[in-house]
Scaffold this motif. Structure first.
Motif, mmCIF file in Angstrom:
data_model
loop_
_atom_site.group_PDB
_atom_site.id
_atom_site.type_symbol
_atom_site.label_atom_id
_atom_site.label_comp_id
_atom_site.label_asym_id
_atom_site.label_seq_id
_atom_site.Cartn_x
_atom_site.Cartn_y
_atom_site.Cartn_z
ATOM 1 N N THR A 31 -12.421 54.824 2.551
ATOM 2 C CA THR A 31 -13.780 55.196 3.236
ATOM 3 C C THR A 31 -14.959 54.092 2.668
ATOM 4 O O THR A 31 -15.794 53.678 3.436
ATOM 5 C CB THR A 31 -14.294 56.526 3.044
ATOM 6 O OG1 THR A 31 -13.211 57.314 3.487
ATOM 7 C CG2 THR A 31 -15.531 56.838 3.657
ATOM 8 N N ALA A 32 -14.854 53.601 1.470
ATOM 9 C CA ALA A 32 -15.708 53.023 0.779
ATOM 10 C C ALA A 32 -15.425 51.229 1.314
ATOM 11 O O ALA A 32 -16.705 50.639 1.115
ATOM 12 C CB ALA A 32 -15.717 53.029 -0.538
ATOM 13 N N HIS A 33 -14.459 51.169 2.107
ATOM 14 C CA HIS A 33 -14.422 49.912 2.630
ATOM 15 C C HIS A 33 -14.448 49.593 3.900
ATOM 16 O O HIS A 33 -13.583 48.632 4.486
ATOM 17 C CB HIS A 33 -12.949 49.473 1.774
ATOM 18 C CG HIS A 33 -12.780 49.767 0.541
ATOM 19 N ND1 HIS A 33 -13.462 48.726 -0.656
ATOM 20 C CD2 HIS A 33 -12.154 50.443 -0.074
ATOM 21 C CE1 HIS A 33 -12.970 49.366 -1.736
ATOM 22 N NE2 HIS A 33 -12.342 50.414 -1.529
ATOM 23 N N ALA A 35 -16.745 48.127 5.912
ATOM 24 C CA ALA A 35 -17.129 47.028 6.328
ATOM 25 C C ALA A 35 -16.151 46.065 6.212
ATOM 26 O O ALA A 35 -15.816 45.283 7.313
ATOM 27 C CB ALA A 35 -18.324 46.571 5.587
ATOM 28 N N GLN A 36 -15.442 46.042 5.252
ATOM 29 C CA GLN A 36 -14.408 44.893 5.045
ATOM 30 C C GLN A 36 -13.270 45.404 6.058
ATOM 31 O O GLN A 36 -12.888 44.255 6.533
ATOM 32 C CB GLN A 36 -13.845 44.866 3.456
ATOM 33 C CG GLN A 36 -14.920 44.569 2.350
ATOM 34 C CD GLN A 36 -15.349 45.723 1.972
ATOM 35 O OE1 GLN A 36 -15.854 46.739 2.562
ATOM 36 N NE2 GLN A 36 -15.277 45.813 0.400
ATOM 37 N N LEU A 37 -12.743 46.565 6.190
ATOM 38 C CA LEU A 37 -11.722 46.752 7.113
ATOM 39 C C LEU A 37 -12.070 46.500 8.628
ATOM 40 O O LEU A 37 -11.336 45.888 9.357
ATOM 41 C CB LEU A 37 -11.526 48.205 6.929
ATOM 42 C CG LEU A 37 -10.640 48.585 5.736
ATOM 43 C CD1 LEU A 37 -10.355 50.235 5.727
ATOM 44 C CD2 LEU A 37 -9.292 47.862 5.567
ATOM 45 N N THR A 38 -13.457 46.719 8.844
ATOM 46 C CA THR A 38 -13.822 46.230 10.272
ATOM 47 C C THR A 38 -13.898 44.966 10.231
ATOM 48 O O THR A 38 -13.495 44.369 11.494
ATOM 49 C CB THR A 38 -15.292 46.842 10.407
ATOM 50 O OG1 THR A 38 -15.612 47.952 10.169
ATOM 51 C CG2 THR A 38 -15.930 46.255 11.690
ATOM 52 N N VAL A 39 -14.384 44.064 9.488
ATOM 53 C CA VAL A 39 -14.013 42.550 9.554
ATOM 54 C C VAL A 39 -12.605 42.338 9.595
ATOM 55 O O VAL A 39 -12.222 41.232 10.597
ATOM 56 C CB VAL A 39 -14.658 41.595 8.364
ATOM 57 C CG1 VAL A 39 -14.544 40.365 8.422
ATOM 58 C CG2 VAL A 39 -16.057 41.958 8.361
ATOM 59 N N VAL A 40 -11.822 42.829 9.176
ATOM 60 C CA VAL A 40 -10.342 42.419 8.962
ATOM 61 C C VAL A 40 -9.793 42.836 10.501
ATOM 62 O O VAL A 40 -9.072 41.759 11.168
ATOM 63 C CB VAL A 40 -9.471 43.396 7.928
ATOM 64 C CG1 VAL A 40 -8.008 43.367 8.352
ATOM 65 C CG2 VAL A 40 -9.785 42.966 6.695
ATOM 66 N N VAL A 41 -10.270 43.988 11.101
ATOM 67 C CA VAL A 41 -9.739 44.446 12.612
ATOM 68 C C VAL A 41 -10.163 43.225 13.579
ATOM 69 O O VAL A 41 -9.686 42.915 14.368
ATOM 70 C CB VAL A 41 -10.215 45.842 12.876
ATOM 71 C CG1 VAL A 41 -9.905 46.112 14.257
ATOM 72 C CG2 VAL A 41 -9.510 46.779 11.814
ATOM 73 N N THR A 100 -6.028 42.214 1.062
ATOM 74 C CA THR A 100 -5.339 42.387 -0.249
ATOM 75 C C THR A 100 -6.503 42.607 -1.102
ATOM 76 O O THR A 100 -6.147 43.636 -2.012
ATOM 77 C CB THR A 100 -4.802 41.065 -0.802
ATOM 78 O OG1 THR A 100 -3.893 40.629 0.281
ATOM 79 C CG2 THR A 100 -4.255 41.089 -2.235
ATOM 80 N N THR A 101 -7.740 42.240 -1.195
ATOM 81 C CA THR A 101 -8.713 42.578 -2.090
ATOM 82 C C THR A 101 -8.947 44.144 -1.864
ATOM 83 O O THR A 101 -9.273 44.755 -2.868
ATOM 84 C CB THR A 101 -10.064 41.680 -1.775
ATOM 85 O OG1 THR A 101 -9.864 40.416 -1.925
ATOM 86 C CG2 THR A 101 -11.327 42.401 -2.692
ATOM 87 N N VAL A 102 -9.277 44.592 -0.633
ATOM 88 C CA VAL A 102 -9.481 45.989 -0.404
ATOM 89 C C VAL A 102 -8.367 46.994 -1.240
ATOM 90 O O VAL A 102 -8.669 47.971 -1.728
ATOM 91 C CB VAL A 102 -9.677 46.199 1.180
ATOM 92 C CG1 VAL A 102 -9.671 47.862 1.285
ATOM 93 C CG2 VAL A 102 -10.774 45.547 1.803
#
Length: 592
Positions: A31-33, A35-41, A100-102
């Motif tokens: 949940t805290a990530h 934004a990063q996951l949205t960019v990845v998608v 990988t960072t996430v």
């Protein structure tokens, strides 16, 4: 050697626990990530869409550029193919870095959450838990989840997007051939679910076997374990136990890897046969003459490209389902109730201003699982700056009283107070600054003497460390060592004798300057001469400090302000040495 035992099957409760792991709870780890996951998608979608241009470029090369010898068009088409490969590769690198960072941050949070939560558990939890089990959960179980945590979300997004984009592109080329290609999906999904269910149970058994192996290593290769095995002659038995456990792991690993392999192999053969079916379909009357060579080649390339992400997507499902057993074990620890915790509304105190008036008020306590009370209705009053000595036979409840003062346990009834404040109303950190404990069992860290002492007070100066060591009658011995205070103590302090370790532990506690000092058989490992020297130091340091001493040697407690005789969890009698001797009771018998 006996043949290895078969791996233990999961109990009904363990199976139920694994099934109850909510995918929603696993999802909350990310949940805290968002934004990063949205960019990845977004990167994955863009990469998948861009890569779909390749088969259309290939069709144009075969149907247009080559037959018409159009070199300019051929150059542009080839350049487009290279550009597509370059852009998708660059996007892949960025996606891998972010995902990988996430994943590593989620792993870090899991490790620290489990460690922090376990650190809050009471002493009772660790007495009930096998040595090595906790380490296995943090290392083996969380380590086993790494590939799932770091790549599952991106694998699902990447493979799903690729499958959808490929299916759309295939339909755009030929919807008839698309229907032929996709008939394989229902059996593939069915077989994948069967494989996932098989692997989940095997994974749970494997992790429990790993925990057993970890326990064997911890118990057999620690310094205490080595000494015990060598003196008891049990080395061969330990090796045999380790070998059998390792052998069972081989079986579980093979079963995990081979579970459903024949089913997945059947899928591979089926996917490989589809191009032949496509070529056959292209020659049938309802499609004959309707498909160009370029379309057929491009479609076949797309169909071949569909196999990898589709199998990857199904494989992620297998891995995720299998990993539910790992998540169940981790969440089991995270859901453990904290038996001894900071109060919801703590009383704010300054440890330096505490006088040290200690009281036990009708205290009753029984260890978990025990039907017999270790303490029953104990009431004692220890005024600030005075000393209380607890005497009695082994198992009478003396150490339990000391443990309640430091709040290693909480009483079942009654209360323990310091200056009228229930210790349960104090923050644990504040109580640790008020109560110092030197126990019979000394534990030293595998580091230098200086760092062992500084563990109690990280900001202590070298002068303060030396003064504490002098007070504990250990400075001269340390100073005589080649490296002085920078000498490594070795695993659990086995470089030093029992008496030397206890004096280092005494110095470590004194460095904190607690208002209440609990000495639980603190001088039991000292010889008579050293004990007298340390006792003189204690007498000096006890001035203005409340002291609770537990000892079997009555010579060390005869000068205490108050002596209480404990028997089967009750106070039989209390008073000064002279008073108790004159009364002719249990103490007089012990002192005789």
């Amino acid at each position: 050697m006996d043949s290895p035992r078969k791996p233990r099957k999961l109990t009904a409760a363990e199976k139920k626990q694994a099934k109850e792991v909510s995918l929603r709870r696993i999802g909350r780890l990310f949940t805290a990530h968002r934004a990063q996951l949205t960019v990845v998608v977004a990167i994955i979608v863009a990469s998948s869409v861009i890569s779909m241009a390749s088969p259309f470029l290939l069709r144009a090369v075969i149907d247009d550029a080559l037959p018409h010898q159009d070199l300019a068009l051929l150059g542009w088409l080839v350049a487009g193919m290279v550009a597509v490969a370059g852009v998708t590769s660059a996007l892949g690198v960025i996606q891998t870095w972010i995902s990988t960072t996430v994943g590593q941050q989620v792993m870090h949070r899991l490790r620290t959450d489990v460690f922090t939560h376990l650190h809050r558990q009471s002493v009772g939890f660790f007495t009930r838990t096998r040595t090595g089990e906790v380490q296995s959960r943090i290392t083996n179980d969380i380590g086993g989840m790494q590939s799932v945590v770091t790549s599952t979300a991106t694998s699902i997004a990447s493979n799903l997007t690729t499958v959808v984009a490929t299916a759309v592109a295939m339909a755009a080329l030929s919807w008839q051939l698309s229907l032929v290609s996709l008939v394989v999906l229902p059996p593939a999904i069915y077989l994948t679910r069967r494989v996932a269910q098989m692997r989940r149970e095997i994974t749970a058994q494997r992790q429990r076997e790993l925990a057993d192996l970890n326990v064997t290593v911890e118990e057999g290769l620690s310094i205490s374990g080595i000494q015990l095995s060598k003196t008891m002659g049990t080395g061969a038995a330990l090796v045999s136990r380790f070998t059998e456990s390792s052998q069972r792991l081989i079986d579980l690993e093979l079963r995990s890897e081979l579970a459903g392999r024949w089913r997945m192999a059947s899928m591979t053969i089926l996917f490989a046969a589809i191009p032949a079916v496509i070529y056959l379909s292209a020659g049938l009357p309802f499609t004959a003459g309707k498909l160009s060579i370029g379309t057929l080649v491009a479609f076949t390339a797309l169909q071949s490209g569909l196999f990898r992400p589709l199998m990857g997507l199904l494989g992620v499902g297998v891995s995720l389902t299998s990993s539910l057993a790992l998540f169940a074990r981790i969440f089991e620890y995270l859901d453990l109730p904290v038996e001894v915790d900071d109060p919801a509304h703590p009383v704010t105190v300054d440890p330096a201003r505490i006088r040290g008036h200690l009281r036990f008020e009708d205290v009753t306590f029984a260890y978990p699982g025990s039907e017999t009370a270790a303490l029953a209705g104990v009431t004692l009053d220890v005024p600030a700056g005075t000393s209380l000595a607890l005497v009695g036979e082994t198992g009478s409840g003396k150490s339990t009283l000391a443990a309640l003062v430091a709040r290693l346990y909480d009483p079942d009834a009654g209360r323990v107070t310091v200056d009228g404040i229930d210790v349960r109303d104090l923050r644990l950190a504040d109580l640790a600054g008020i109560v110092g404990v030197v126990s019979q069992e000394t534990y030293l860290l595998h580091t230098t003497i200086r760092e062992n002492l500084r563990y109690a007070r990280p900001d202590a100066t070298d002068d303060q460390i030396e003064r504490a060591a002098r007070a504990a009658q250990i400075h001269d011995l340390i100073a005589a060592l080649p490296d002085g205070y920078d000498t490594m103590v070795g695993s659990r302090g086995h470089r030093f004798s029992g008496g030397e370790k206890q004096r280092i532990a005494i110095a470590r506690t004194l460095l904190r300057d607690p208002r209440i000092l609990v000495l639980d058989e603190a001088t039991s490992a000292l010889d008579n001469e050293t004990e007298r020297a340390v006792q003189r130091a204690f007498d000096e340091l006890a001035k203005g400090r409340t002291t609770v001493t537990i000892a079997h040697r009555l010579s060390t407690v005869r000068d205490a302000d108050q002596i209480a005789v404990v028997d089967h969890g009750r106070i039989l009698e209390s008073g000064t040495h002279d008073t108790l001797v004159s009364e002719g009771g249990r103490y007089a018998t012990l002192a005789a």
